[in-house]
Design a protein around this motif. Structure first.
Motif: not given
Ligand code: SF4
Ligand code: SAM
Length: 482
Positions: A190-196, A310-312
Motif C-alpha cells: 500500500n505504500n506507493f513509493c513514488s519510484y516503485c 514518498n518514503r515516510n
Molecule cells: Fe512498497 Fe515498492 Fe515502497 Fe517497497 S519500495 S514499500 S514494494 S512501494
C-alpha cells in the motif's frame, strides 16, 4: 479441468524465473501445481513443449532481459510452432494484452491468477489460442474469491513445493536450498513509493491469516525444513485482525518459534517505520530461533529525496531505528537498499547518502540506479534528469564506500567459529586446490546472513555445521569445518 488431463500428460515444461524472493516462491508454487497436474519438467528449452517465464518489472533492465529472452524463443518457435510460451508475474500484469501481441507469446498470467496456471497452459496446448488472465482493476481491494483462491493455492503448494522440487530438479535448479523454505505472510503493498511499480503489479496489501501461515510452517517442519523466511514487501507492517485481537509480525514469529523442528526464522523486507518495530526487535532479542538480521532499505540519505520518493521518514529517523535495533539486539546484522540518480538528486543529496551509508554500517547493501517505471508517481511527475554516466559514477562510489564497511565487519570474524546452515555446493570456485583438500566446496549462511565458504561433504546440504573462519572478503567468509 479433467478434459485437459490428457493434454498435460507427458508434456515438458521449462520455467525460467527472474526477480525477487516473491517471484522465486511463485515459481516454486507454479512448478508444484503443474507437476500435480501431470506435466513433467525439463531444464532444456529445446526439449520443452511449454516455456514459462516468471517476470520482474521493478527496473527496466529486468524487463529488457525478458524481452530479449522472448526474442530468442520467437526463433525457436519458427521451427516448433506448437510450443506454448507463457509470461507470468509482474510484467504479465503490467503489460497484459500488449504482451499477447508479441510473436512468441501465447499466454499471459498475472501474479494473482497463478492458481489458474495449469488450466491456462493446458488450454493453450489444446486450442492454440492466446490466453490472458490478469487483474483488471489492480489498485482496488481484490475480490474475496481471488484472495481465497490464492490462499488455497498457497497453502496447498507452499508445502508441497519443497517436496516436489526435490523430486523434480537437480540441486542446481532448485529454488529452495535443502532444509529451507519461503512462506509469504502478505501480498501486495500500500505504500506507493513514488519510484516503485510493485503496488501497480501486485495490488493492495493483503495479509494472510496467522493460522494459515503457522499451519504451513508446521507442515514444512514435518518435511524436515529447518529454516523459514517470511516474505512480504513491508513484512514488519504485517497485521491481521481476528475478533478482538490484532496479530503483528512479532506474534507470527513467536508462534512459529514454538514449532518443533524449525530452528531459524528470517523475514524480509522491512520498511523503516516505528509501527510494530519494538515488538519485532523484542522477539528477535528474546527468541534464539529468530535470526538477528534485518533488511531495512533506506533508499537515500537525503531528506529532500526521501520526500520526493514518498518514503515516510527522514534520514535522522532512519538512523534512530538502526540505533534502537543495535541497542536491543547487539549483534544484529543490517542490510540496506539504495537508489542513486533519483530525479533532481544533487551532488549534495548524494553525499548525504554516502554519509548515511558510512554511519549505518551495513553488512551489505543493494545499490540500484534509478529506473523510471511507467505509471508510477515519479515517472508521471518528475523528469529522469540525472545522466546515465552520473548514475553509474554514484553507484560505483557508493559501492566502494560500502565495500570498505563490509570488509571491516567481515574481518571481525577472523579466527572465530560460526554456525551455518549449509545451502549446498558453492557456485563460484573460491578456494584454491590446497585449501580444498579434494572435497567439494560448500556454501552456507550464518544466522546473521553472512555467506560462508568451506570444504566438506555434499551430504551436509540442509544441515547445520560449524566453521572456523580463516580468511575474509567484503561479502564472504572462508573457513574450515570444525
Ligand atoms: Fe512498497 Fe515498492 Fe515502497 Fe517497497 S519500495 S514499500 S514494494 S512501494
Ligand atoms: N518492498 C521492498 C522495500 O520496500 O524495500 C523491496 C521492493 S523492490 C522489489 C526492491 C528494491 O528495488 C527497492 O528497495 C529499491 O531499492 C529498488 N527499486 C524499486 N524500484 C526501483 C526503480 N524504479 N529504480 C531503481 N531501483 C528500484
Amino acid at each position: 479441468m479433467l478434459i485437459y488431463f490428457s493434454v498435460r500428460m507427458g508434456k515438458h515444461v521449462h520455467i525460467k524465473s527472474f526477480g525477487c524472493q516473491m517471484n522465486k516462491l511463485d515459481t516454486a508454487l507454479v512448478r508444484s501445481a503443474l507437476d500435480k497436474s501431470g506435466f513433467t519438467f525439463t531444464e532444456k528449452v529445446e526439449q520443452a513443449d511449454v516455456v514459462l517465464i516468471n517476470t520482474c518489472s521493478v527496473r527496466e533492465h529486468a524487463e529488457q532481459r525478458v524481452l530479449s529472452h522472448l526474442g530468442h524463443l520467437k526463433h525457436i518457435k519458427e521451427n516448433r510452432p506448437d510450443m506454448v510460451v507463457g509470461v507470468i508475474g509482474c510484467m504479465a500484469q503490467r503489460l497484459g494484452d500488449k504482451l499477447l501481441e508479441h510473436d512468441a507469446v501465447d499466454l499471459v498470467c498475472g501474479p494473482a491468477q497463478i492458481p489458474q496456471i495449469a488450466d491456462l497452459v493446458a488450454g493453450a496446448l489444446q486450442d492454440g489460442q492466446g490466453k490472458l488472465a490478469v487483474t483488471e482493476r489492480i489498485r482496488q481491494k481484490p475480490p474475496e474469491e481471488q484472495t481465497q483462491a490464492l490462499e488455497k493455492f498457497e497453502s496447498a503448494y507452499g508445502t508441497l513445493a519443497l517436496y516436489r522440487e526435490s523430486r523434480i530438479c537437480n540441486l542446481q535448479f532448485r529454488i529452495f536450498s535443502p532444509g529451507q523454505a519461503f512462506v509469504r505472510v502478505m501480498r501486495g503493498c500500500n505504500n506507493f513509493c513514488s519510484y516503485c511499480v510493485v503496488p501497480f503489479v501486485r495490488g493492495p496489501e493483503v495479509c494472510r491469516p496467522p493460522a494459515a501461515i503457522i499451519e504451513q510452517i508446521r507442515k514444512l517442519a514435518d518435511t524436515g525444513v529447518k529454516q523459514v523466511t517470511l516474505l512480504g514487501q513491508t513484512v514488519n507492517s504485517y497485521k491481521y485482525k481476528s475478533g478482538e485481537r490484532t496479530y503483528c509480525l512479532a506474534d507470527v514469529l513467536e508462534m512459529a518459534s514454538d514449532i518443533d523442528g524449525i530452528e531459524w526464522l528470517r523475514f524480509v523486507t522491512s520498511y523503516p517505520s516505528r509501527e510494530f518495530f519494538d515488538p519485532m526487535l523484542q522477539v528477535m532479542a528474546g527468541s534464539p530461533k529468530v535470526c538477528n538480521y534485518l533488511h531495512l532499505p533506506a533508499q537515500t540519505g537525503s531528506d529532500k529525496i526521501l520526500r520526493a520518493m514518498n518514503r515516510n521518514y527522514t534520514a535522522g529517523e532512519y538512523l534512530e531505528l538502526l540505533e534502537k535495533a543495535r541497542t536491543t539486539v547487539p549483534d544484529i546484522a543490517i542490510a540496506g537498499d539504495f537508489i542513486v540518480g533519483f530525479p533532481a538528486e544533487t551532488e549534495e543529496d548524494f553525499q548525504a547518502t554516502v554519509d548515511l551509508v558510512k554511519r549505518a554500517r551495513y553488512k551489505n547493501c543493494f545499490i540500484f540506479k534509478y529506473s523510471p517505471r511507467p505509471g508510477t508517481g515519479a515517472d508521471k511527475k518528475l523528469e529522469d534528469n540525472i545522466p546515465a554516466e552520473v548514475k553509474r559514477k554514484r553507484n560505483t562510489e557508493l559501492l566502494a564506500v560500502q565495500e570498505k564497511v563490509s570488509n571491516e565487519l567481515s574481518q571481525r570474524f577472523l579466527g572465530k567459529q560460526v554456525r551455518v546452515l549449509v545451502e549446498g555446493l558453492s557456485k563460484k570456485p573460491h578456494l584454491d586446490s590446497a585449501e580444498s583438500r579434494g572435497q567439494p566446496q560448500l556454501v552456507g549462511r550464518t544466522a546473521t546472513d553472512y555467506i560462508v565458504v568451506f570444504n566438506g561433504p555434499q551430504s551436509l546440504a540442509g544441515q547445520f555445521a560449524k566453521v572456523k573462519i580463516a580468511r575474509t572478503s567484503p561479502l564472504t567468509l572462508f573457513g574450515e569445518l570444525t
